[in-house]
Write a protein that holds these residues in place. Structure first.
Motif, PDB file in Angstrom:
ATOM      1  N   GLY A 109     139.772 -19.366 110.718  1.00 59.37           N
ATOM      2  CA  GLY A 109     140.365 -18.082 110.177  1.00 59.37           C
ATOM      3  C   GLY A 109     139.306 -16.778 109.929  1.00 59.37           C
ATOM      4  O   GLY A 109     137.987 -17.469 109.567  1.00 59.37           O
ATOM      5  N   PHE A 110     139.512 -15.645 109.546  1.00 58.99           N
ATOM      6  CA  PHE A 110     138.649 -14.781 109.014  1.00 58.99           C
ATOM      7  C   PHE A 110     139.123 -13.798 107.769  1.00 58.99           C
ATOM      8  O   PHE A 110     140.228 -13.455 107.865  1.00 58.99           O
ATOM      9  CB  PHE A 110     138.612 -13.626 110.404  1.00 58.99           C
ATOM     10  N   SER A 111     138.032 -13.887 106.894  1.00 63.93           N
ATOM     11  CA  SER A 111     138.282 -13.257 105.612  1.00 63.93           C
ATOM     12  C   SER A 111     139.309 -13.481 104.748  1.00 63.93           C
ATOM     13  O   SER A 111     139.374 -14.769 104.404  1.00 63.93           O
ATOM     14  CB  SER A 111     138.477 -11.727 105.951  1.00 63.93           C
ATOM     15  N   PHE A 112     140.371 -13.017 104.444  1.00 62.36           N
ATOM     16  CA  PHE A 112     141.636 -13.309 103.799  1.00 62.36           C
ATOM     17  C   PHE A 112     142.148 -14.766 104.514  1.00 62.36           C
ATOM     18  O   PHE A 112     142.567 -15.708 103.962  1.00 62.36           O
ATOM     19  CB  PHE A 112     142.787 -12.495 103.763  1.00 62.36           C
ATOM     20  N   GLY A 113     142.148 -14.664 105.902  1.00 62.80           N
ATOM     21  CA  GLY A 113     142.652 -15.924 106.689  1.00 62.80           C
ATOM     22  C   GLY A 113     142.033 -17.086 106.427  1.00 62.80           C
ATOM     23  O   GLY A 113     142.484 -18.124 106.374  1.00 62.80           O
ATOM     24  N   ALA A 114     140.793 -17.134 106.433  1.00 63.68           N
ATOM     25  CA  ALA A 114     139.691 -18.053 106.284  1.00 63.68           C
ATOM     26  C   ALA A 114     139.893 -18.696 104.628  1.00 63.68           C
ATOM     27  O   ALA A 114     140.144 -19.776 104.909  1.00 63.68           O
ATOM     28  CB  ALA A 114     138.205 -17.692 106.270  1.00 63.68           C
ATOM     29  N   ALA A 115     140.109 -17.653 103.939  1.00 68.51           N
ATOM     30  CA  ALA A 115     140.675 -18.411 102.348  1.00 68.51           C
ATOM     31  C   ALA A 115     141.934 -19.205 102.396  1.00 68.51           C
ATOM     32  O   ALA A 115     141.999 -20.309 102.022  1.00 68.51           O
ATOM     33  CB  ALA A 115     140.737 -17.099 101.334  1.00 68.51           C
ATOM     34  N   VAL A 134     134.692 -15.696 105.069  1.00 63.80           N
ATOM     35  CA  VAL A 134     135.612 -16.225 104.027  1.00 63.80           C
ATOM     36  C   VAL A 134     135.658 -15.481 102.764  1.00 63.80           C
ATOM     37  O   VAL A 134     134.812 -15.107 102.086  1.00 63.80           O
ATOM     38  CB  VAL A 134     135.321 -17.754 103.719  1.00 63.80           C
ATOM     39  N   ALA A 135     136.833 -15.049 102.420  1.00 64.07           N
ATOM     40  CA  ALA A 135     137.179 -14.239 101.047  1.00 64.07           C
ATOM     41  C   ALA A 135     137.095 -14.927  99.973  1.00 64.07           C
ATOM     42  O   ALA A 135     138.028 -15.090  99.214  1.00 64.07           O
ATOM     43  CB  ALA A 135     138.379 -13.258 101.354  1.00 64.07           C
ATOM     44  N   VAL A 136     135.861 -15.690  99.765  1.00 63.53           N
ATOM     45  CA  VAL A 136     135.835 -16.442  98.262  1.00 63.53           C
ATOM     46  C   VAL A 136     135.640 -15.428  97.047  1.00 63.53           C
ATOM     47  O   VAL A 136     134.991 -14.353  97.496  1.00 63.53           O
ATOM     48  CB  VAL A 136     134.756 -17.387  98.236  1.00 63.53           C
ATOM     49  N   GLY A 137     136.235 -15.778  96.204  1.00 61.33           N
ATOM     50  CA  GLY A 137     136.252 -14.927  94.877  1.00 61.33           C
ATOM     51  C   GLY A 137     137.313 -13.930  94.594  1.00 61.33           C
ATOM     52  O   GLY A 137     137.622 -13.593  93.683  1.00 61.33           O
ATOM     53  N   ARG A 138     137.880 -13.521  95.914  1.00 65.56           N
ATOM     54  CA  ARG A 138     138.886 -12.697  95.935  1.00 65.56           C
ATOM     55  C   ARG A 138     140.452 -13.525  96.062  1.00 65.56           C
ATOM     56  O   ARG A 138     141.500 -12.944  95.543  1.00 65.56           O
ATOM     57  CB  ARG A 138     138.875 -11.591  97.148  1.00 65.56           C
ATOM     58  N   PHE A 139     140.273 -14.811  96.653  1.00 66.13           N
ATOM     59  CA  PHE A 139     141.403 -15.514  96.810  1.00 66.13           C
ATOM     60  C   PHE A 139     140.862 -16.884  96.647  1.00 66.13           C
ATOM     61  O   PHE A 139     139.992 -17.023  97.010  1.00 66.13           O
ATOM     62  CB  PHE A 139     142.155 -15.286  98.395  1.00 66.13           C
ATOM     63  N   PRO A 140     141.919 -17.852  96.208  1.00 68.26           N
ATOM     64  CA  PRO A 140     141.506 -19.200  95.999  1.00 68.26           C
ATOM     65  C   PRO A 140     141.060 -19.760  97.030  1.00 68.26           C
ATOM     66  O   PRO A 140     141.780 -19.730  98.150  1.00 68.26           O
ATOM     67  CB  PRO A 140     142.906 -19.923  95.328  1.00 68.26           C
ATOM     68  N   ILE A 149     132.524 -25.175 109.926  1.00 69.82           N
ATOM     69  CA  ILE A 149     131.472 -24.214 110.356  1.00 69.82           C
ATOM     70  C   ILE A 149     131.987 -22.851 109.615  1.00 69.82           C
ATOM     71  O   ILE A 149     133.026 -22.529 109.646  1.00 69.82           O
ATOM     72  CB  ILE A 149     131.953 -23.859 111.833  1.00 69.82           C
ATOM     73  N   VAL A 150     130.791 -22.479 108.821  1.00 69.73           N
ATOM     74  CA  VAL A 150     131.119 -21.192 108.043  1.00 69.73           C
ATOM     75  C   VAL A 150     130.280 -20.272 108.475  1.00 69.73           C
ATOM     76  O   VAL A 150     128.935 -20.585 108.525  1.00 69.73           O
ATOM     77  CB  VAL A 150     130.738 -21.861 106.541  1.00 69.73           C
ATOM     78  N   ILE A 151     130.875 -19.031 108.934  1.00 70.00           N
ATOM     79  CA  ILE A 151     129.833 -18.030 109.305  1.00 70.00           C
ATOM     80  C   ILE A 151     130.157 -17.014 108.572  1.00 70.00           C
ATOM     81  O   ILE A 151     131.145 -16.656 108.054  1.00 70.00           O
ATOM     82  CB  ILE A 151     130.081 -17.775 110.737  1.00 70.00           C
ATOM     83  N   HIS A 152     128.844 -16.068 108.073  1.00 68.81           N
ATOM     84  CA  HIS A 152     129.141 -15.143 107.284  1.00 68.81           C
ATOM     85  C   HIS A 152     127.743 -13.961 107.733  1.00 68.81           C
ATOM     86  O   HIS A 152     126.761 -14.326 108.240  1.00 68.81           O
ATOM     87  CB  HIS A 152     128.769 -15.408 105.658  1.00 68.81           C
ATOM     88  N   GLY A 153     128.266 -12.803 107.312  1.00 76.19           N
ATOM     89  CA  GLY A 153     127.154 -11.676 107.901  1.00 76.19           C
ATOM     90  C   GLY A 153     126.286 -11.508 106.636  1.00 76.19           C
ATOM     91  O   GLY A 153     126.631 -11.498 105.407  1.00 76.19           O
ATOM     92  N   GLU A 154     124.969 -11.277 107.109  1.00 84.20           N
ATOM     93  CA  GLU A 154     123.993 -11.048 106.122  1.00 84.20           C
ATOM     94  C   GLU A 154     124.350  -9.744 105.124  1.00 84.20           C
ATOM     95  O   GLU A 154     123.865  -9.952 104.145  1.00 84.20           O
ATOM     96  CB  GLU A 154     122.642 -10.635 106.684  1.00 84.20           C
ATOM     97  N   VAL A 155     124.655  -8.625 105.689  1.00 84.70           N
ATOM     98  CA  VAL A 155     124.810  -7.768 104.943  1.00 84.70           C
ATOM     99  C   VAL A 155     126.400  -7.158 104.646  1.00 84.70           C
ATOM    100  O   VAL A 155     126.845  -6.030 104.539  1.00 84.70           O
ATOM    101  CB  VAL A 155     124.305  -6.313 105.547  1.00 84.70           C
ATOM    102  N   ASP A 156     127.214  -8.240 104.504  1.00 85.30           N
ATOM    103  CA  ASP A 156     128.673  -8.171 104.102  1.00 85.30           C
ATOM    104  C   ASP A 156     128.765  -7.408 102.879  1.00 85.30           C
ATOM    105  O   ASP A 156     128.322  -8.007 101.821  1.00 85.30           O
ATOM    106  CB  ASP A 156     129.396  -9.427 104.152  1.00 85.30           C
ATOM    107  N   GLU A 157     129.339  -6.450 102.620  1.00 87.83           N
ATOM    108  CA  GLU A 157     129.807  -5.587 101.619  1.00 87.83           C
ATOM    109  C   GLU A 157     130.861  -5.861 100.664  1.00 87.83           C
ATOM    110  O   GLU A 157     131.268  -5.642  99.882  1.00 87.83           O
ATOM    111  CB  GLU A 157     129.413  -4.209 101.653  1.00 87.83           C
ATOM    112  N   THR A 158     131.797  -6.628 101.746  1.00 85.07           N
ATOM    113  CA  THR A 158     133.284  -6.841 101.161  1.00 85.07           C
ATOM    114  C   THR A 158     133.201  -8.009 100.344  1.00 85.07           C
ATOM    115  O   THR A 158     133.724  -8.483  99.354  1.00 85.07           O
ATOM    116  CB  THR A 158     134.269  -6.891 102.502  1.00 85.07           C
ATOM    117  N   ILE A 159     132.329  -9.073 101.115  1.00 84.89           N
ATOM    118  CA  ILE A 159     132.588 -10.455 100.396  1.00 84.89           C
ATOM    119  C   ILE A 159     130.668 -10.592 100.370  1.00 84.89           C
ATOM    120  O   ILE A 159     130.346 -11.287 101.475  1.00 84.89           O
ATOM    121  CB  ILE A 159     133.245 -11.627 100.982  1.00 84.89           C
ATOM    122  N   PRO A 160     130.225 -10.333  99.420  1.00 86.98           N
ATOM    123  CA  PRO A 160     128.760 -10.820  99.391  1.00 86.98           C
ATOM    124  C   PRO A 160     128.310 -11.993  99.731  1.00 86.98           C
ATOM    125  O   PRO A 160     128.917 -12.986  99.227  1.00 86.98           O
ATOM    126  CB  PRO A 160     128.441 -10.223  97.916  1.00 86.98           C
TER     127      PRO A 160
END
Length: 202
Positions: A109-115, A134-140, A149-160
Motif C-alpha cells: 500500500g501507499f500512504s493511507f493505503g499502507a496504513a 505509510v501514513a503513520v500519525g494520521r491513521f492507526p 519492506i518499508v520505503i519512505h522519501g527523505e523529504v516527505d512533507e506529508t508524512i515526515p
C-alpha cells in the motif's frame, strides 16, 4: 497498466468494490493486494505509485488486485476513515482466496493505503508486507512483521520521515529511505520497483 487489467466488482460491506486485476505471464506464485492513497485527496487505483507496485508484483509472478476504496471510482459507499476500508480489503482477500486457490498473499500500500494494510495484516497471514510512504500519525498504524519492506522519501512533507522512524523504532523495523524523494516519489518510481524486486525472496 490499468487499461490492460481485468476490471471486476467484489461484494463488500458498503456494496460493490471496483477492482482491477493484472495477471502475470505464467502460472502465479502468489496474490498481491495493493491499496491506494487517501480517497479525499484524489487517491485511486490508478495512482502512479500503486500502479508501480502492481506492475512490480506482476513481474515477480503475482496476480495483482487493485481495489478502489469505497466512494472512489465505481466503488459504492463513502469514505470511512480506514475502518470500512479495512473491511473492504478483507473482502478482496476473501475473494482472492476463493478464486486463486489459496496462493500466498502479499500486502502492499501507499500512504493511507499502507496504513490500512497494517490493519489488514493483523487479520490475515500475509507472506510479506510492502509499505510505501505509510501514513503513520494520521491513521492507526499497527506493528508489522520484521521482514516487511518499508520505503519512505527523505523529504516527505506529508508524512515526515521522523514520524515513520518513531513508529518503526520500537519494532526494530528497518526503513529504506530514498534520498531526495517527496511523498509522491516524483521521478523515483523506478527506485521503488528496484527496492521491492531486490528485497523479494526468489
Amino acid at each position: 497498466m490499468s487499461g490492460a487489467g481485468e476490471r471486476i466488482f467484489i461484494g463488500g460491506g458498503a456494496g460493490r468494490i471496483e477492482t482491477v486485476i493484472d495477471h502475470p505471464e505464467h502460472a502465479p506464485r502468489g496474490v498481491a493486494l495493493v491499496a491506494h492513497p487517501h480517497p479525499l485527496y484524489g487517491g485511486t487505483l490508478d495512482n502512479k505509485v500503486v500502479q508501480t507496485l502492481a506492475r512490480t508484483f506482476v513481474e515477480l509472478g503475482y496476480v495483482s488486485l487493485r481495489p478502489n476504496f469505497r466512494g472512489v471510482g465505481a466503488s459504492d459507499g463513502a469514505h470511512d476513515e480506514g475502518r470500512g476500508e479495512t473491511e473492504d480489503l478483507l473482502s478482496v482477500v476473501a475473494h482472492a482466496g476463493k478464486n486463486f486457490g489459496g496462493l500466498p498473499l502479499a500486502l502492499a500500500g501507499f500512504s493511507f493505503g499502507a496504513a490500512v494494510q497494517t490493519q489488514v495484516a493483523q487479520r490475515t497471514n500475509p507472506q510479506r508486507v510492502v509499505l510505501v510512504g505509510v501514513a503513520v500519525g494520521r491513521f492507526p498504524s499497527e506493528t508489522v512483521a520484521s521482514d516487511s519492506i518499508v520505503i519512505h522519501g527523505e523529504v516527505d512533507e506529508t508524512i515526515p520521515l521522523a514520524k515513520v522512524l518513531d513508529w518503526a523504532r520500537p519494532q526494530d523495523l528497518p526503513v529504506v529511505v530514498i534520498p531526495g524523494a517527496d511523498h509522491f516519489f516524483h521521478l523515483r518510481l523506478n527506485v521503488i520497483k528496484s527496492i521491492v524486486k531486490n528485497s523479494w525472496q526468489s
